[in-house]
Design an enzyme around this catalytic site. Sequence first.
Site, PDB file in Angstrom:
ATOM      1  N   THR A  15       0.852  -1.183   0.000  1.00 40.30           N
ATOM      2  CA  THR A  15       0.000   0.000   0.000  1.00 40.30           C
ATOM      3  C   THR A  15       0.889   1.233   0.000  1.00 40.30           C
ATOM      4  OG1 THR A  15      -1.664  -1.201   1.254  1.00 40.30           O
ATOM      5  CG2 THR A  15      -1.829   1.198   1.279  1.00 40.30           C
ATOM      6  N   CYS A 102      31.351   8.325  -3.277  1.00 44.46           N
ATOM      7  CA  CYS A 102      31.090   6.994  -3.841  1.00 44.46           C
ATOM      8  C   CYS A 102      32.372   6.178  -3.985  1.00 44.46           C
ATOM      9  CB  CYS A 102      30.363   7.095  -5.177  1.00 44.46           C
ATOM     10  SG  CYS A 102      31.206   8.085  -6.400  1.00 44.46           S
TER      11      CYS A 102
END
Length: 172
Positions: A15, A102
């Site tokens: 949901t 990163c």
Amino acid sequence: MLTGGNQERGLRAGTQNVSGIVGFAEACRQAAIELPDSQVKIAHLRNRLESQIQKSIPDLVVNGDIENRLCNTLHVSIPDVPNGAILARVRSILAISTGSACNSSVEEPSHVLQAMRMSDHLVNGALRLSLGRDTTVEEVDATVQILTEAVVFIRKVSSSEVLSKNDNIFDL
């Protein structure tokens, strides 16, 4: 892989997180209001950091485009001072790195700086300093002092005759 329920017309499982969606929308609205002023403040602090470091470490090189850059990031190289030696001295005090977030675990020289055809003595001395919206003038000034002291110490030790062949500048 997952089939949806009737509440999502069979398109997705679960949901929708309505409260999360509303919260995200409000965060975006507030960011749109605060971002321009915040960017100006952070850029001012970055410029202060840059100018003070250049005064303290005269041979320091600012990497990249001076006009087109992020407001919160300063990327510099300190010639002939290994960035690993600097990190070893200041890592517990400053949020500083040798490359992009990163690639923070990569210990190889930056392929980006090499592609920019920077000399090895600049690539090996490259550091990234990042500021945030909560960064203060006092923190910028302290960073300049800490970084300068580290560079002076490393240069002094590496040029001194005290170093033997077995000594490692990273352990000092």
